[in-house]
Design an enzyme around this catalytic site. Structure first.
Site, PDB file in Angstrom:
ATOM      1  N   TYR A 178       0.861  -1.187   0.000  1.00 33.64           N
ATOM      2  CA  TYR A 178       0.000   0.000   0.000  1.00 33.64           C
ATOM      3  C   TYR A 178       0.893   1.232   0.000  1.00 33.64           C
ATOM      4  O   TYR A 178       1.830   1.310   0.804  1.00 33.64           O
ATOM      5  CB  TYR A 178      -0.897   0.008   1.240  1.00 33.64           C
ATOM      6  CG  TYR A 178      -1.788   1.224   1.372  1.00 33.64           C
ATOM      7  CD1 TYR A 178      -1.531   2.204   2.349  1.00 33.64           C
ATOM      8  CD2 TYR A 178      -2.893   1.403   0.546  1.00 33.64           C
ATOM      9  CE1 TYR A 178      -2.350   3.316   2.468  1.00 33.64           C
ATOM     10  CE2 TYR A 178      -3.720   2.519   0.669  1.00 33.64           C
ATOM     11  CZ  TYR A 178      -3.444   3.468   1.625  1.00 33.64           C
ATOM     12  OH  TYR A 178      -4.252   4.575   1.751  1.00 33.64           O
ATOM     13  N   ASP A 183       9.426   2.690  -0.686  1.00 37.74           N
ATOM     14  CA  ASP A 183       8.412   3.406   0.075  1.00 37.74           C
ATOM     15  C   ASP A 183       8.661   3.108   1.559  1.00 37.74           C
ATOM     16  O   ASP A 183       8.246   2.066   2.071  1.00 37.74           O
ATOM     17  CB  ASP A 183       7.001   2.969  -0.364  1.00 37.74           C
ATOM     18  CG  ASP A 183       5.934   3.645   0.476  1.00 37.74           C
ATOM     19  OD1 ASP A 183       4.734   3.405   0.219  1.00 37.74           O
ATOM     20  OD2 ASP A 183       6.285   4.391   1.407  1.00 37.74           O
ATOM     21  N   LYS A 234       4.909   9.400   8.452  1.00 41.14           N
ATOM     22  CA  LYS A 234       4.687   8.877   9.805  1.00 41.14           C
ATOM     23  C   LYS A 234       5.689   9.427  10.816  1.00 41.14           C
ATOM     24  O   LYS A 234       5.618  10.587  11.229  1.00 41.14           O
ATOM     25  CB  LYS A 234       4.657   7.349   9.763  1.00 41.14           C
ATOM     26  CG  LYS A 234       3.473   6.806   8.919  1.00 41.14           C
ATOM     27  CD  LYS A 234       3.455   5.307   8.872  1.00 41.14           C
ATOM     28  CE  LYS A 234       2.442   4.782   7.879  1.00 41.14           C
ATOM     29  NZ  LYS A 234       1.053   4.832   8.367  1.00 41.14           N
TER      30      LYS A 234
HETATM   31  P1  KE4 Z   1      -0.559   8.501   4.353  1.00 45.57           P
HETATM   32  O1  KE4 Z   1      -1.056   9.193   3.089  1.00 45.57           O
HETATM   33  O2  KE4 Z   1      -1.641   7.721   5.041  1.00 45.57           O
HETATM   34  O3  KE4 Z   1       0.200   9.441   5.287  1.00 45.57           O
HETATM   35  O4  KE4 Z   1       0.557   7.433   3.889  1.00 45.57           O
HETATM   36  C1  KE4 Z   1       0.218   6.460   2.935  1.00 45.57           C
HETATM   37  C2  KE4 Z   1       1.167   5.287   3.060  1.00 45.57           C
HETATM   38  C3  KE4 Z   1       2.188   5.157   2.147  1.00 45.57           C
HETATM   39  N1  KE4 Z   1       3.070   4.138   2.220  1.00 45.57           N
HETATM   40  C4  KE4 Z   1       2.985   3.220   3.215  1.00 45.57           C
HETATM   41  C5  KE4 Z   1       3.978   2.109   3.270  1.00 45.57           C
HETATM   42  C6  KE4 Z   1       1.955   3.311   4.193  1.00 45.57           C
HETATM   43  O5  KE4 Z   1       1.878   2.376   5.165  1.00 45.57           O
HETATM   44  C7  KE4 Z   1       1.029   4.366   4.121  1.00 45.57           C
HETATM   45  C8  KE4 Z   1      -0.112   4.505   5.101  1.00 45.57           C
HETATM   46  N2  KE4 Z   1      -0.256   3.444   6.039  1.00 45.57           N
HETATM   47  C9  KE4 Z   1      -1.606   3.228   6.560  1.00 45.57           C
HETATM   48  C10 KE4 Z   1      -1.566   2.098   7.595  1.00 45.57           C
HETATM   49  N3  KE4 Z   1      -1.067   0.877   7.091  1.00 45.57           N
HETATM   50  C11 KE4 Z   1      -2.169   4.475   7.134  1.00 45.57           C
HETATM   51  C12 KE4 Z   1      -3.422   4.295   7.951  1.00 45.57           C
HETATM   52  C13 KE4 Z   1      -4.603   4.952   7.289  1.00 45.57           C
HETATM   53  O6  KE4 Z   1      -4.737   4.848   6.059  1.00 45.57           O
HETATM   54  O7  KE4 Z   1      -5.397   5.542   8.044  1.00 45.57           O
END
Ligand code: KE4
Length: 430
Positions: free
Chosen positions: A146, A241, A269
């Site tokens: 993701y 990523d 994060k």
């Molecule tokens: P954000 O746009 O949510 O800040 O980041 C996206 C993203 C990109 N790459 C990786 C490896 C990620 O894990 C994420 C976001 N992770 C999720 C939880 N697995 C965020 C939680 C959510 O979507 O509320």
């Protein structure tokens, strides 16, 4: 044993009237485990406190940022200090330069870096940069990874998309995904075949160097190295990523831990210390293709805003100064061993994976090495485990397809309590 969740349930009904699903991110929606999310009042160290007065040991840490626990004193003090002079100016500040210099110092692959406001913005920008810099359109991602809700990457995606059964979302025109090639994680041969056929059309590979979004999945020996060689051989860019793994699995992220250097890295994060921050960076020669030095456009009103920079700087400086990683590795190993033991004693088919302070206990007897395997997880059993632990004051990610996170302020007592709860729950659900 059941938590009193009356106020949360009432408030959630109210929220659901004005917010889709009552949440501002579907990953929090409890869709896969049933019931209503807890409404959180405050976080303190390793604990969350909800509006019903429950205290829970937190293994989400806001989905990764809180490696130092909630309300780390230095991070909070830095935010308070920044607020004394303003919130955002839409103009350069010294804090942004200091942040960029620190990231360049810490992350092996980064010579120049651009701040953005989320992980999604970071991956969206990095893919656009790879395409613009190489003049190529095709991109490779891996099923179960993701990378945020970017149109071109929301194809067989993990995290909430996988949890809620929409790995490839409606609303994305085929034009956005026709150049996205989805392969199997840890399958280097498959990647080699695709490069042999169309390597000169491929702008980049983007992957989670340790996956957190189909549960925690570890790269098999040689996988990352093989991708590095393929990209070098065919003139494609390798994008790690590290939104989740950056500053998590080592100070310098997975690229430091595994010794493989990507061309571009995305971050998020932890980098914001709980404030909205993302970033992407890499070799200066590539990054200089980004506007205004180059033609690839990317912009953002609040990118690098001083409050978020102050928060992130305090976080990264403290991680660099205190090096919590060896202790985090050990305490997480103890926890994972205890959870495995609880499942074993209850006769529940399971496996687990851990890298640093991120881990997943899978209700799946196989070692989870790819989406195909992770898709066989016993998610019904996970839901029972989730609520059993919640009712004993342990707050786990609300999906089998997420990673758990241990912070530097989780105590041995917290770990012992968690393991004891797991023994009770596993016996209950067996
Ligand atoms: P954000 O746009 O949510 O800040 O980041 C996206 C993203 C990109 N790459 C990786 C490896 C990620 O894990 C994420 C976001 N992770 C999720 C939880 N697995 C965020 C939680 C959510 O979507 O509320």
């Amino acid at each position: 044993m059941t938590l009193n969740r009356t106020k949360s349930q009432t408030h959630f009904q109210r929220a659901s009237k004005v917010i889709p699903g009552g949440v501002n991110s579907p990953a929090r929606a409890f869709g896969a485990v049933g019931g209503e999310p807890l409404i959180i009042e405050r976080g303190e160290g390793a604990y969350l406190h909800d509006i019903d007065g429950n205290q829970l040991i937190d293994y989400i840490g806001s989905w990764g940022p809180h490696i130092l626990g909630h309300r780390d004193p230095e991070v909070i003090a830095a935010i308070e200090e920044a607020l004394k002079v303003g919130t955002s100016f839409g103009a350069p500040t010294t804090l942004e330069t200091e942040m960029a210099e620190l990231i360049v110092e810490i992350v092996p692959s980064i010579e120049k870096v651009r701040m953005v406001n989320s992980g999604t913005e970071a991956t969206m920008s990095a893919v656009r940069l790879a395409r613009g810099h190489t003049g190529r359109d095709k991109i490779i991602k891996f099923a179960g990874c993701y990378h945020g809700h970017v149109d071109s990457l929301l194809v067989q995606a993990g995290s909430g998309a996988l949890t809620l059964g929409t790995p490839s979302s409606p609303g994305i025109p085929v034009g956005c995904t026709q150049d996205t090639i989805v392969l199997e994680y840890n399958n280097l041969d498959q990647c080699r075949q695709v490069f042999a056929q169309e390597g000169e059309q491929i702008a980049c590979i983007i992957l989670e160097p340790v996956v957190g979004n189909m549960g925690c999945v570890i790269p098999q020996p040689g996988f990352l190295e093989g991708l590095r060689e393929l990209c070098t051989e065919h003139g494609a860019l390798l994008i790690f990523d590290e939104v989740m793994t950056g500053f998590r699995v080592a100070l310098g992220g997975a690229q430091e831990r595994f010794g493989v250097t990507p061309d571009l890295t995305t971050l998020g994060k932890i980098i914001g210390g709980g404030m909205p921050v993302g970033a992407y960076g890499g070799k200066a020669e590539v990054m200089d293709s980004i506007s205004p030095t180059g033609p690839v456009y990317q912009a953002g009103t609040l990118s690098g805003n001083p409050v978020a920079m102050a928060s992130g700087l305090a976080m990264l400086r403290k991680l660099k100064a205190t090096n919590p990683y060896p202790a985090l590795e050990e305490i997480t190993k103890t926890l994972v061993a205890g959870l495995n033991d609880a499942a074993e004693q209850a006769g529940l088919p399971h496996s687990s994976s851990q890298v640093g302070s991120m881990f997943t206990l899978f209700f799946n007897p196989e070692e989870v090495t790819s989406y195909t395997v992770s898709a066989k997880n016993n998610t019904e059993r996970f839901a029972k485990y989730f609520w059993g632990m919640m009712n004993r004051g342990v707050y786990l990610p609300c999906s089998q397809y997420e990673a758990n996170f241990v912070s530097a302020v989780h105590t041995n007592e917290d770990i012992e309590k968690t393991i004891a709860a797991a023994h009770e729950v596993m016996q209950e659900i067996a």
